[in-house]
Structures are given as C-alpha cells and as structure tokens.
Design a protein around this motif. Structure first.
Motif, PDB file in Angstrom:
ATOM      1  N   VAL A  47       3.040 -41.105  29.734  1.00  0.00           N
ATOM      2  CA  VAL A  47       3.272 -40.268  30.921  1.00  0.00           C
ATOM      3  C   VAL A  47       2.172 -40.483  31.969  1.00  0.00           C
ATOM      4  O   VAL A  47       1.903 -39.614  32.795  1.00  0.00           O
ATOM      5  CB  VAL A  47       3.407 -38.762  30.562  1.00  0.00           C
ATOM      6  CG1 VAL A  47       4.691 -38.510  29.794  1.00  0.00           C
ATOM      7  CG2 VAL A  47       2.201 -38.250  29.779  1.00  0.00           C
ATOM      8  N   ARG A  48       1.574 -41.661  31.934  1.00  0.00           N
ATOM      9  CA  ARG A  48       0.451 -41.963  32.826  1.00  0.00           C
ATOM     10  C   ARG A  48       0.769 -41.809  34.318  1.00  0.00           C
ATOM     11  O   ARG A  48      -0.090 -41.352  35.086  1.00  0.00           O
ATOM     12  CB  ARG A  48      -0.077 -43.380  32.560  1.00  0.00           C
ATOM     13  CG  ARG A  48      -1.323 -43.697  33.376  1.00  0.00           C
ATOM     14  CD  ARG A  48      -1.912 -45.059  33.065  1.00  0.00           C
ATOM     15  NE  ARG A  48      -3.111 -45.290  33.849  1.00  0.00           N
ATOM     16  CZ  ARG A  48      -4.327 -44.927  33.489  1.00  0.00           C
ATOM     17  NH1 ARG A  48      -4.507 -44.315  32.329  1.00  0.00           N
ATOM     18  NH2 ARG A  48      -5.363 -45.162  34.262  1.00  0.00           N
ATOM     19  N   PRO A  49       1.965 -42.178  34.805  1.00  0.00           N
ATOM     20  CA  PRO A  49       2.203 -42.021  36.246  1.00  0.00           C
ATOM     21  C   PRO A  49       2.023 -40.582  36.726  1.00  0.00           C
ATOM     22  O   PRO A  49       1.524 -40.343  37.834  1.00  0.00           O
ATOM     23  CB  PRO A  49       3.651 -42.488  36.415  1.00  0.00           C
ATOM     24  CG  PRO A  49       3.860 -43.444  35.292  1.00  0.00           C
ATOM     25  CD  PRO A  49       3.087 -42.867  34.144  1.00  0.00           C
ATOM     26  N   PHE A  50       2.402 -39.612  35.889  1.00  0.00           N
ATOM     27  CA  PHE A  50       2.247 -38.206  36.261  1.00  0.00           C
ATOM     28  C   PHE A  50       0.787 -37.778  36.119  1.00  0.00           C
ATOM     29  O   PHE A  50       0.253 -37.050  36.969  1.00  0.00           O
ATOM     30  CB  PHE A  50       3.157 -37.342  35.376  1.00  0.00           C
ATOM     31  CG  PHE A  50       4.594 -37.759  35.424  1.00  0.00           C
ATOM     32  CD1 PHE A  50       5.400 -37.397  36.490  1.00  0.00           C
ATOM     33  CD2 PHE A  50       5.133 -38.542  34.424  1.00  0.00           C
ATOM     34  CE1 PHE A  50       6.728 -37.801  36.546  1.00  0.00           C
ATOM     35  CE2 PHE A  50       6.465 -38.949  34.468  1.00  0.00           C
ATOM     36  CZ  PHE A  50       7.264 -38.583  35.536  1.00  0.00           C
ATOM     37  N   TYR A  51       0.161 -38.222  35.055  1.00  0.00           N
ATOM     38  CA  TYR A  51      -1.263 -37.963  34.816  1.00  0.00           C
ATOM     39  C   TYR A  51      -2.111 -38.386  36.014  1.00  0.00           C
ATOM     40  O   TYR A  51      -2.951 -37.630  36.515  1.00  0.00           O
ATOM     41  CB  TYR A  51      -1.647 -38.725  33.545  1.00  0.00           C
ATOM     42  CG  TYR A  51      -3.087 -39.053  33.296  1.00  0.00           C
ATOM     43  CD1 TYR A  51      -3.883 -38.227  32.510  1.00  0.00           C
ATOM     44  CD2 TYR A  51      -3.660 -40.237  33.769  1.00  0.00           C
ATOM     45  CE1 TYR A  51      -5.196 -38.556  32.231  1.00  0.00           C
ATOM     46  CE2 TYR A  51      -4.969 -40.571  33.497  1.00  0.00           C
ATOM     47  CZ  TYR A  51      -5.743 -39.717  32.732  1.00  0.00           C
ATOM     48  OH  TYR A  51      -7.039 -40.049  32.459  1.00  0.00           O
ATOM     49  N   ALA A  52      -1.871 -39.584  36.500  1.00  0.00           N
ATOM     50  CA  ALA A  52      -2.690 -40.121  37.589  1.00  0.00           C
ATOM     51  C   ALA A  52      -2.581 -39.283  38.856  1.00  0.00           C
ATOM     52  O   ALA A  52      -3.548 -39.175  39.629  1.00  0.00           O
ATOM     53  CB  ALA A  52      -2.294 -41.562  37.874  1.00  0.00           C
ATOM     54  N   GLU A  53      -1.415 -38.677  39.079  1.00  0.00           N
ATOM     55  CA  GLU A  53      -1.222 -37.887  40.289  1.00  0.00           C
ATOM     56  C   GLU A  53      -2.119 -36.658  40.332  1.00  0.00           C
ATOM     57  O   GLU A  53      -2.443 -36.144  41.403  1.00  0.00           O
ATOM     58  CB  GLU A  53       0.241 -37.470  40.425  1.00  0.00           C
ATOM     59  CG  GLU A  53       1.197 -38.617  40.704  1.00  0.00           C
ATOM     60  CD  GLU A  53       0.937 -39.273  42.047  1.00  0.00           C
ATOM     61  OE1 GLU A  53       1.344 -38.716  43.081  1.00  0.00           O
ATOM     62  OE2 GLU A  53       0.299 -40.353  42.056  1.00  0.00           O
ATOM     63  N   GLY A  54      -2.535 -36.167  39.169  1.00  0.00           N
ATOM     64  CA  GLY A  54      -3.409 -34.992  39.150  1.00  0.00           C
ATOM     65  C   GLY A  54      -4.735 -35.230  39.837  1.00  0.00           C
ATOM     66  O   GLY A  54      -5.354 -34.296  40.371  1.00  0.00           O
ATOM     67  N   SER A  55      -5.194 -36.492  39.843  1.00  0.00           N
ATOM     68  CA  SER A  55      -6.473 -36.804  40.491  1.00  0.00           C
ATOM     69  C   SER A  55      -6.422 -36.580  42.000  1.00  0.00           C
ATOM     70  O   SER A  55      -7.458 -36.355  42.629  1.00  0.00           O
ATOM     71  CB  SER A  55      -6.859 -38.260  40.202  1.00  0.00           C
ATOM     72  OG  SER A  55      -7.179 -38.447  38.846  1.00  0.00           O
ATOM     73  N   VAL A 110      -5.805 -33.768  35.711  1.00  0.00           N
ATOM     74  CA  VAL A 110      -4.808 -34.765  35.338  1.00  0.00           C
ATOM     75  C   VAL A 110      -4.006 -34.317  34.123  1.00  0.00           C
ATOM     76  O   VAL A 110      -2.799 -34.594  34.023  1.00  0.00           O
ATOM     77  CB  VAL A 110      -5.465 -36.137  35.092  1.00  0.00           C
ATOM     78  CG1 VAL A 110      -6.042 -36.680  36.384  1.00  0.00           C
ATOM     79  CG2 VAL A 110      -6.538 -36.081  34.013  1.00  0.00           C
ATOM     80  N   VAL A 111      -4.653 -33.615  33.196  1.00  0.00           N
ATOM     81  CA  VAL A 111      -3.958 -33.163  32.000  1.00  0.00           C
ATOM     82  C   VAL A 111      -2.943 -32.075  32.330  1.00  0.00           C
ATOM     83  O   VAL A 111      -1.823 -32.066  31.796  1.00  0.00           O
ATOM     84  CB  VAL A 111      -4.967 -32.688  30.935  1.00  0.00           C
ATOM     85  CG1 VAL A 111      -4.249 -32.026  29.760  1.00  0.00           C
ATOM     86  CG2 VAL A 111      -5.788 -33.867  30.437  1.00  0.00           C
ATOM     87  N   SER A 112      -3.289 -31.155  33.219  1.00  0.00           N
ATOM     88  CA  SER A 112      -2.339 -30.120  33.604  1.00  0.00           C
ATOM     89  C   SER A 112      -1.059 -30.716  34.194  1.00  0.00           C
ATOM     90  O   SER A 112       0.050 -30.277  33.881  1.00  0.00           O
ATOM     91  CB  SER A 112      -2.977 -29.162  34.614  1.00  0.00           C
ATOM     92  OG  SER A 112      -3.867 -28.260  33.990  1.00  0.00           O
ATOM     93  N   VAL A 113      -1.214 -31.725  35.024  1.00  0.00           N
ATOM     94  CA  VAL A 113      -0.037 -32.356  35.632  1.00  0.00           C
ATOM     95  C   VAL A 113       0.725 -33.175  34.587  1.00  0.00           C
ATOM     96  O   VAL A 113       1.955 -33.102  34.483  1.00  0.00           O
ATOM     97  CB  VAL A 113      -0.450 -33.231  36.828  1.00  0.00           C
ATOM     98  CG1 VAL A 113       0.749 -33.988  37.391  1.00  0.00           C
ATOM     99  CG2 VAL A 113      -1.077 -32.356  37.925  1.00  0.00           C
ATOM    100  N   ALA A 114       0.008 -33.948  33.784  1.00  0.00           N
ATOM    101  CA  ALA A 114       0.665 -34.796  32.782  1.00  0.00           C
ATOM    102  C   ALA A 114       1.429 -33.977  31.751  1.00  0.00           C
ATOM    103  O   ALA A 114       2.573 -34.309  31.397  1.00  0.00           O
ATOM    104  CB  ALA A 114      -0.366 -35.678  32.092  1.00  0.00           C
TER     105      ALA A 114
END
Length: 422
Positions: free
Chosen positions: A218-226, A123-127
């Motif tokens: 930037v949570r919407p992007f973070y969540a996508e990493g999951s 999630v951090v890599s994407v966020a």
C-alpha cells in the motif's frame, strides 16, 4: 482484497499512476507498474482539488485530517485508522540562525511531537486508513525503527494484529517502543534493504495475503501522508511556501512529497505562485543519493549502510532518482555528514532551539551548517529544516559526549569549590 473505486468514492483520488511511464491503474493494493515496473503514486481529480479552500482546511480538525480533501483517504472520520498526528510545532530558530550566520528567518519543523515521536505517524495513518478500506486485517512494515513504532501503535489502537520487521541491530529504544504495543516484532539478521526484500516476498505468500505492508503493497497511499508536512509548513507560515527547505533522506520519498505538496498548493491556488529550493541531507554512512548528485548522474549505486543515523540507512533508495529530480529542478543541492558531525548537529540543535532530535535531525542540522559554509544555501532567505524524530529514541548517539558538567557533594562548600557560587 477490495480493489474497486467504490471504497474511495468520497476521495479526490481517481487512480494510481506510474511515475515512470504514466500508465494508470485502479486504486488498489499495488505499488509497481505492470508495464515498466516503475513506482506508482496516487493521481487526483484536479477539479476536486481545486474546490478546496483555506477556510475549509482551517475549519478542520487539529491534525493531518484537516487536509483530508487533499488526500486519497480519510474524508469520513469513521473510516480512519489513526493516532491523529500532525500540527506539530514550527519553531523559530533565531539562536541557531545567529550561530550559523543566517540572516533570514530560520524555522525547525519539529515532527518529534507526533504521537510516536516521528513523522512516520503521518504516513502510517494514511496507509492504514487505505488498508482498512481495501479489506486488510493485519498491519505490517519493513522498518528502520520509527515506522515499526508507528505501525505497532496504530494497530494497537485499532485492535488489529501487527507484525513488524526490523534489522536486528536497531537502537534499543526503538525496539522497545515497537514491542510494548503487544504485536509481533521480527528482528532480521541483516540490513534494512534485506528486511525490505523479505517483506516484498512475504506479500506474495498465502500466509500474508491479508496483511497490509504499509511501505510495500500500500506504498502509494503511505507516501501521500508525507505531503501533510508540506501543507502544514505553508499553512503555519500564513499560507506561503518558504524559500528554502532542508530535508533528511532515506528512501528520498519524504523530500519528493514535500516538494509535491508545495506544487499542489500552488496549482490549487491555496498559496501564491513562488519559487522554492529543495536541499537533501544524508549520512556519510549511507549517502547514495547525494553521491549521485555530486557525480552528476542519475545512476544511484546501492551501498551497505554504516554509521549512527540508522533511521536513514536505506542503501538502495526507492525514490532516489525522484529526489534528484526535485533538487535539480529547484536549483538545490545535497550534502552528507559523518558521525561526529551528526553528534555535533544534535547538540547544536538542542542548545539553540530546545529541540532534542534523533540522529536524522542531527544529519539535517549538520548539513544545514555545511550548506551555509559552502555557499550552497542563501543565508538571507527564509529556510525551514525538518526534524523527523525524537532524540530519546537514539540516546546512545550522544550518551558518550554529554553528561553532568559538575559533580559535587551535598554541601555548600563543595558547590563553592566547583565554582558554581562565589
């Protein structure tokens, strides 16, 4: 901050969409709907996703970025802020299955193999890749431990300053693992929910306007990493979805995103259309989502977390209602287990698979056991359980229950007296 679609031109992402009312917003540093204050998630161009093939993914790098065509950021390798996590082991758990009376295939998705030893690297890599595109110059988070470890490590590699916020009573291993990377570590005298509220307030200040809080602005992007966990499991199983999954819950977001990943793979046509059942796992010390399910309500009553599973201690879970929806829609269930059961779960998983899990993994294993015993989970169907972190981070949880089985002097006589040789 940059807020135009231009920074995402090579991405299949098209907008942010409210999970509550469906309102759409530009791809920007925004996490709440201006219309109903509901949470936002990333909306995609269905045609762009539909052009992605198995062959394209399989030809990609040996990490989460093989799924870049399905993610909101990261198509260009030069744009990434990353430790290149992913493609972690999917461990066949035959001995665990035998001990629990499971006759179908049982697998453990072991995300402790990521660079900072938890799924948070995904999630951090994407966020932070999104944060870089949006022009942020400092990285931060509110964390129960693993997220702080990952943000600090990503920032160190990228050469960007970091400031992570944690509850002051975290496990020592997680505190050290955040501090060693050289950024600021701020210990707050309060729970994770207190930390999270403070971080939300800080995003509104001038001093933090250039700071990306990965699980706030930037949570919407973070969540996508999951979602990459769901993609990987399907690919590792030969492009099919397991019949049952058991997933630990803190905010509930991991569960919803794995479920979303399976749905997307079916919609795109990368896996056969099939049914799956989602099960959620919580600690008895912090179980508001599971309690709501047991009561048959959508009202999630916040709690003050207790117990040893600190990485799951979110008393006011932001995605709890959506986790309830996923579990109910798929015909699943949620359970919770106490500290003694968690410790037993850690030892059971280690003894039967060689996977040493942190307390969250003990929760998931103990809940798997309970689901089988209560008849909620079908033991004849293929099942995947998710271990999200490394046991070396939470040694205190089992330090009092495991240790040397014998103590001997350095002599053959002493070894014989201990019964180790005849």
């Amino acid at each position: 901050m940059t807020s135009t679609l231009g920074v995402f031109t090579d991405s299949p992402a098209r907008h942010l969409v409210c999970r509550g009312c469906g309102a759409q917003f530009p791809l920007a540093a925004q996490h709440a709907c201006y219309e109903c204050f509901g949470p936002l998630e990333v909306g995609y161009d269905a045609e762009a996703l539909g052009r992605v093939t198995r062959e394209q993914i399989e030809a990609g790098p040996q990490n989460i970025w093989r799924y870049a065509p399905l993610l909101p950021v990261g198509t260009d390798p030069a744009s990434r802020v990353t430790l290149d996590p992913g493609l972690t082991p999917l461990v066949k758990a035959d001995l665990l299955a035998k001990e629990l009376g499971i006759t179908g295939a049982l697998w453990v998705k072991d995300d402790s193999a990521n660079p900072t030893h938890s799924f948070k690297d995904r999630v951090v890599s994407v966020a932070l890749t999104a944060a870089k595109a949006l022009g942020f110059t400092r990285y931060s988070c509110a964390s129960t431990g693993n997220l702080a470890n990952s943000v600090a490590a990503h920032a160190a590699r990228a050469g960007v300053p970091s400031t992570v916020f944690i509850p002051s009573d975290l496990e020592p291993g997680k505190v050290v693992m955040s501090a060693v990377y050289g950024g600021d570590v701020v210990a707050i005298e309060g729970s994770y929910d207190d930390v999270n509220r403070l971080c939300s307030e800080l995003t509104e200040t001038d001093e933090f306007e250039d700071t990306a809080f990965v699980n706030v602005n930037v949570r919407p992007f973070y969540a996508e990493g999951s979602k990459t966990l769901g993609y990987e499991v399907a690919e590792q199983l030969g492009w099919r979805i397991p019949a049952q999954v058991v997933i630990p819950m803190a905010s509930g977001e991991l569960l919803t995103k794995i479920d979303k990943a399976f749905s997307e793979l079916v919609e795109i046509g990368l896996v056969p259309d099939t049914e799956w059942t989602v099960f959620g796992a919580q600690s008895a010390g912090c179980n508001p989502i599971a309690v709501a399910l047991h009561k048959g309500t959508d009202e999630i009553v916040p709690v003050k977390p207790t117990g040893i599973a600190k990485s799951l201690n979110i008393g006011d879970p932001a995605a709890g209602v959506y986790a309830l929806e996923s579990v109910r829609r798929t015909g699943g269930w949620m359970e919770y287990v106490d500290d003694d059961e968690i410790r037993a779960g850690i030892e059971l998983l280690a003894r039967t698979t060689g996977v040493f899990a942190e307390t969250a993994g003990g929760v998931t294993t103990a809940v798997l056991k309970k689901l089988v015993e209560t008849g909620r989970l079908d033991p004849s169907k293929e099942t995947v359980v998710f271990n999200t972190g490394d046991g070396l981070k939470t040694l205190d949880a089992v330090a009092g229950t495991v240790g040397p089985t014998h103590r001997v002097k350095p002599s053959l006589k002493s070894v014989r007296e201990a019964g180790l040789v005849s």
